[in-house]
Design a protein around this motif. Structure first.
Motif, PDB file in Angstrom:
ATOM      1  N   THR A  44       0.836  -1.324   0.099  1.00 47.13           N
ATOM      2  CA  THR A  44       0.160  -0.154   0.074  1.00 47.13           C
ATOM      3  C   THR A  44       0.886   1.267  -0.005  1.00 47.13           C
ATOM      4  OG1 THR A  44      -1.715  -1.177   1.218  1.00 47.13           O
ATOM      5  CG2 THR A  44      -1.737   1.339   1.296  1.00 47.13           C
ATOM      6  N   ALA A  45       1.896   1.224   0.979  1.00 49.83           N
ATOM      7  CA  ALA A  45       2.766   2.521   0.921  1.00 49.83           C
ATOM      8  C   ALA A  45       3.435   2.669  -0.668  1.00 49.83           C
ATOM      9  CB  ALA A  45       4.152   2.084   1.957  1.00 49.83           C
ATOM     10  N   LEU A  46       3.691   1.701  -1.245  1.00 48.62           N
ATOM     11  CA  LEU A  46       4.401   1.661  -2.380  1.00 48.62           C
ATOM     12  C   LEU A  46       3.465   2.262  -3.541  1.00 48.62           C
ATOM     13  CD1 LEU A  46       7.035   1.223  -4.399  1.00 48.62           C
ATOM     14  CD2 LEU A  46       6.019  -1.033  -4.988  1.00 48.62           C
ATOM     15  N   GLU A  47       2.220   1.727  -3.568  1.00 47.28           N
ATOM     16  CA  GLU A  47       1.084   2.417  -4.290  1.00 47.28           C
ATOM     17  C   GLU A  47       1.063   3.951  -4.003  1.00 47.28           C
ATOM     18  OE1 GLU A  47      -1.922  -1.072  -5.220  1.00 47.28           O
ATOM     19  OE2 GLU A  47      -2.060  -0.104  -3.175  1.00 47.28           O
ATOM     20  N   ARG A  48       1.206   4.457  -2.822  1.00 50.80           N
ATOM     21  CA  ARG A  48       1.321   5.839  -2.316  1.00 50.80           C
ATOM     22  C   ARG A  48       2.147   6.522  -2.907  1.00 50.80           C
ATOM     23  NH1 ARG A  48      -0.651   4.237   2.691  1.00 50.80           N
ATOM     24  NH2 ARG A  48       1.334   4.296   3.565  1.00 50.80           N
ATOM     25  N   GLU A  49       3.458   6.024  -2.739  1.00 54.44           N
ATOM     26  CA  GLU A  49       4.764   6.642  -3.353  1.00 54.44           C
ATOM     27  C   GLU A  49       4.687   6.747  -4.846  1.00 54.44           C
ATOM     28  OE1 GLU A  49       8.106   4.862  -0.262  1.00 54.44           O
ATOM     29  OE2 GLU A  49       7.651   3.829  -2.007  1.00 54.44           O
ATOM     30  N   LEU A  50       4.366   5.796  -5.795  1.00 56.90           N
ATOM     31  CA  LEU A  50       4.152   5.849  -7.043  1.00 56.90           C
ATOM     32  C   LEU A  50       2.922   6.403  -7.608  1.00 56.90           C
ATOM     33  CD1 LEU A  50       5.540   2.118  -7.904  1.00 56.90           C
ATOM     34  CD2 LEU A  50       6.721   4.249  -7.776  1.00 56.90           C
ATOM     35  N   GLY A  51       1.958   6.826  -6.789  1.00 57.17           N
ATOM     36  CA  GLY A  51       0.542   7.257  -7.214  1.00 57.17           C
ATOM     37  C   GLY A  51      -0.287   6.641  -8.267  1.00 57.17           C
ATOM     38  N   ALA A  53      -2.391   2.506  -8.646  1.00 58.60           N
ATOM     39  CA  ALA A  53      -2.892   1.276  -7.833  1.00 58.60           C
ATOM     40  C   ALA A  53      -2.232   0.308  -8.707  1.00 58.60           C
ATOM     41  CB  ALA A  53      -4.443   1.192  -8.033  1.00 58.60           C
ATOM     42  N   LEU A  54      -1.660  -0.849  -7.903  1.00 62.05           N
ATOM     43  CA  LEU A  54      -0.740  -1.738  -8.500  1.00 62.05           C
ATOM     44  C   LEU A  54      -1.696  -3.091  -8.526  1.00 62.05           C
ATOM     45  CD1 LEU A  54       2.388  -1.284  -6.527  1.00 62.05           C
ATOM     46  CD2 LEU A  54       1.941  -0.683  -9.035  1.00 62.05           C
ATOM     47  N   PHE A  55      -2.672  -3.377  -7.658  1.00 58.74           N
ATOM     48  CA  PHE A  55      -3.691  -4.547  -7.598  1.00 58.74           C
ATOM     49  C   PHE A  55      -4.944  -3.936  -7.554  1.00 58.74           C
ATOM     50  CE2 PHE A  55       0.395  -5.982  -5.599  1.00 58.74           C
ATOM     51  CZ  PHE A  55       0.725  -7.256  -6.443  1.00 58.74           C
ATOM     52  N   GLU A  56      -5.890  -4.927  -8.356  1.00 58.00           N
ATOM     53  CA  GLU A  56      -7.186  -4.971  -7.782  1.00 58.00           C
ATOM     54  C   GLU A  56      -7.563  -5.736  -7.204  1.00 58.00           C
ATOM     55  OE1 GLU A  56      -9.062  -5.533 -11.644  1.00 58.00           O
ATOM     56  OE2 GLU A  56      -8.570  -3.747 -12.844  1.00 58.00           O
ATOM     57  N   ARG A  57      -8.556  -5.467  -5.817  1.00 61.73           N
ATOM     58  CA  ARG A  57      -8.834  -6.279  -4.715  1.00 61.73           C
ATOM     59  C   ARG A  57     -10.174  -6.657  -4.741  1.00 61.73           C
ATOM     60  NH1 ARG A  57      -4.716  -2.501  -3.711  1.00 61.73           N
ATOM     61  NH2 ARG A  57      -2.993  -3.356  -2.452  1.00 61.73           N
ATOM     62  N   GLY A  58     -10.521  -7.799  -5.335  1.00 58.86           N
ATOM     63  CA  GLY A  58     -11.822  -8.380  -5.602  1.00 58.86           C
ATOM     64  C   GLY A  58     -12.016  -9.494  -4.924  1.00 58.86           C
ATOM     65  N   GLY A  59     -13.076 -10.137  -5.368  1.00 58.51           N
ATOM     66  CA  GLY A  59     -13.576 -11.541  -4.801  1.00 58.51           C
ATOM     67  C   GLY A  59     -12.542 -12.743  -5.093  1.00 58.51           C
ATOM     68  N   ARG A  60     -11.904 -12.477  -6.396  1.00 53.49           N
ATOM     69  CA  ARG A  60     -11.020 -13.498  -6.829  1.00 53.49           C
ATOM     70  C   ARG A  60      -9.619 -13.282  -6.205  1.00 53.49           C
ATOM     71  NH1 ARG A  60     -11.820 -13.399 -13.186  1.00 53.49           N
ATOM     72  NH2 ARG A  60     -11.441 -11.119 -12.669  1.00 53.49           N
ATOM     73  N   LEU A  62      -6.123 -11.010  -5.633  1.00 49.21           N
ATOM     74  CA  LEU A  62      -5.407  -9.818  -5.997  1.00 49.21           C
ATOM     75  C   LEU A  62      -4.856  -9.979  -7.486  1.00 49.21           C
ATOM     76  CD1 LEU A  62      -2.624  -9.235  -3.269  1.00 49.21           C
ATOM     77  CD2 LEU A  62      -4.691  -8.108  -3.630  1.00 49.21           C
ATOM     78  N   GLU A  63      -5.285  -9.068  -8.480  1.00 47.20           N
ATOM     79  CA  GLU A  63      -5.227  -9.164  -9.784  1.00 47.20           C
ATOM     80  C   GLU A  63      -4.219  -7.649 -10.149  1.00 47.20           C
ATOM     81  OE1 GLU A  63      -8.244  -9.853 -12.479  1.00 47.20           O
ATOM     82  OE2 GLU A  63      -8.723 -11.894 -11.572  1.00 47.20           O
ATOM     83  N   LEU A  64      -3.129  -7.931 -10.969  1.00 45.08           N
ATOM     84  CA  LEU A  64      -2.376  -6.889 -11.155  1.00 45.08           C
ATOM     85  C   LEU A  64      -3.446  -5.917 -12.041  1.00 45.08           C
ATOM     86  CD1 LEU A  64       1.078  -8.336 -12.114  1.00 45.08           C
ATOM     87  CD2 LEU A  64       0.755  -6.476 -10.297  1.00 45.08           C
ATOM     88  N   THR A  65      -3.176  -4.548 -11.853  1.00 46.13           N
ATOM     89  CA  THR A  65      -3.879  -3.483 -12.827  1.00 46.13           C
ATOM     90  C   THR A  65      -2.969  -3.187 -13.928  1.00 46.13           C
ATOM     91  OG1 THR A  65      -2.645  -1.658 -11.598  1.00 46.13           O
ATOM     92  CG2 THR A  65      -4.697  -2.426 -10.774  1.00 46.13           C
ATOM     93  N   PRO A  66      -3.632  -2.502 -15.002  1.00 43.58           N
ATOM     94  CA  PRO A  66      -2.688  -2.458 -15.937  1.00 43.58           C
ATOM     95  C   PRO A  66      -1.289  -1.820 -15.802  1.00 43.58           C
ATOM     96  CG  PRO A  66      -5.079  -1.910 -16.711  1.00 43.58           C
ATOM     97  CD  PRO A  66      -4.961  -2.163 -15.143  1.00 43.58           C
ATOM     98  N   SER A  67      -1.461  -0.638 -14.579  1.00 39.06           N
ATOM     99  CA  SER A  67      -0.103  -0.150 -14.322  1.00 39.06           C
ATOM    100  C   SER A  67       0.683  -1.084 -13.686  1.00 39.06           C
ATOM    101  CB  SER A  67      -0.543   1.097 -13.197  1.00 39.06           C
ATOM    102  OG  SER A  67      -1.151   2.050 -13.933  1.00 39.06           O
ATOM    103  N   GLY A  68       0.161  -2.000 -12.780  1.00 40.23           N
ATOM    104  CA  GLY A  68       0.986  -2.974 -12.148  1.00 40.23           C
ATOM    105  C   GLY A  68       1.590  -3.855 -13.075  1.00 40.23           C
ATOM    106  N   LEU A  69       0.842  -4.372 -14.116  1.00 41.27           N
ATOM    107  CA  LEU A  69       1.296  -5.167 -15.154  1.00 41.27           C
ATOM    108  C   LEU A  69       2.471  -4.568 -15.890  1.00 41.27           C
ATOM    109  CD1 LEU A  69      -1.482  -6.688 -16.944  1.00 41.27           C
ATOM    110  CD2 LEU A  69      -0.050  -7.768 -15.782  1.00 41.27           C
ATOM    111  N   GLU A  70       2.575  -3.107 -16.073  1.00 40.21           N
ATOM    112  CA  GLU A  70       3.409  -2.441 -16.815  1.00 40.21           C
ATOM    113  C   GLU A  70       4.987  -2.200 -15.907  1.00 40.21           C
ATOM    114  OE1 GLU A  70       4.487   1.976 -18.641  1.00 40.21           O
ATOM    115  OE2 GLU A  70       2.477   1.641 -18.146  1.00 40.21           O
TER     116      GLU A  70
END
Length: 294
Positions: A44-51, A53-60, A62-70
């Motif tokens: 979470t702290a890394l997401e704040r530092e980079l500005g 969202a790295l993961f989508e937190r859903g029922g399935r 953690l999945e990488l967001t497009p930004s996370g994949l990049e």
């Protein structure tokens, strides 16, 4: 490099990478031997530092967001570099096993190196060899190869070179072609002969004319940049070519064009990056090649 632009913590980047590779916070926490809440706070702290969202937190999960994949590929490269640093610091960079890339001329790669590589593989089966056959000099500073066998001494300060000796070469021609020319015994008898042209033909003409020939570019009606093709042309009687004596004297289809002619010589150098001093695998192969080729 502008270090001020690096605004994230590597430990947090590592937490992100392991979470992405393990697929969940719980699995990543086990892999890093930390608690799941601590790991989650780092991501979470890394997401704040980079500005971003790295993961989508859903029922399935953690999945990488497009930004996370990049970003994950960049962090994975950082992880690989950190792993190599750790291995080097712990002395494991001295491992013999691994890849080694050797670059040499086409003639050297085809006629000289195969039995040497075969012996190396028997001695050290954990070493995987890549052999680059090229008459162009690979850039060792850019790590296009680990070790080079060259006909000139490098001038860069961060390269290490060892002179192996001189390569002795002669003019060769097919036996049938020499018979067609009347088996000449002096340079004058070859002034109307055909030669096989290759790079720096002007240099070869100058070198031969200093030895009593009177050659011009018209003596070089056939041209190829490939030394193996040149040798095949010589063997088939197309013209006269230059070849190291260790190769030329062993070929039954050809003879020296002028056995009494002063041989052509060129120095042979074994070259490696300065990593040679710290990498046991490169040092071992370098010393082995030096012994075999000397």
């Amino acid at each position: 490099m502008d270090w001020r632009s690096v605004k994230f913590d590597w430990n947090r980047a590592r937490a992100f990478l392991v979470t992405a590779e393990e697929g969940s916070l719980s699995a990543a926490a086990r892999a890093l031997d930390m608690t799941q809440p601590t790991l989650g706070r780092q991501v979470t702290a890394l997401e704040r530092e980079l500005g971003v969202a790295l993961f989508e937190r859903g029922g399935r999960g953690l999945e990488l967001t497009p930004s996370g994949l990049e970003l994950v590929e960049h962090v994975r490269a950082m992880g690989n570099a950190a792993s190599r640093l750790s291995l080097s610091a712990s002395g494991q960079s001295n491992s013999i096993e691994g890849n080694i890339c050797i670059t040499a001329t086409e003639v050297m790669a085809v006629f000289v190196l195969p039995p040497i590589v075969q012996k190396l593989r028997r001695m050290e089966p954990g070493i995987d060899v890549e052999l680059i056959a090229s008459n162009s000099a690979s850039d060792l500073k850019r790590r296009e190869a680990d070790i080079a066998i060259r006909s000139f001494r490098p001038t860069q300060s961060d390269l290490i070179a060892k002179k192996l000796g001189d390569v002795v070469a002669h003019l060769y021609a097919a036996t049938s072609y020499l018979h067609q020319l009347g088996n000449p015994t002096s340079p004058d008898g070859l002034n109307k002969a055909d030669f096989i042209a290759f790079d720096n033909t002007d240099g070869l003409i100058s070198m031969l004319n200093e030895r009593g020939f009177r050659l011009t570019p018209r003596n070089f009606p056939v041209m190829t940049e490939n030394r193996i093709v040149q040798w095949e042309l010589v063997k088939h009687g197309v013209g006269i070519g230059v070849m190291p004596e260790v190769i030329g004297d062993a070929e039954p289809l050809v003879d020296r064009a002028l056995p009494s002619l002063e041989p052509l010589t060129a120095a042979m150098w074994l070259v490696a990056h300065r990593e040679l001093k710290t990498n046991r695998r490169v040092r071992m192969v370098f010393d082995y090649l030096a012994s075999e080729l000397s």
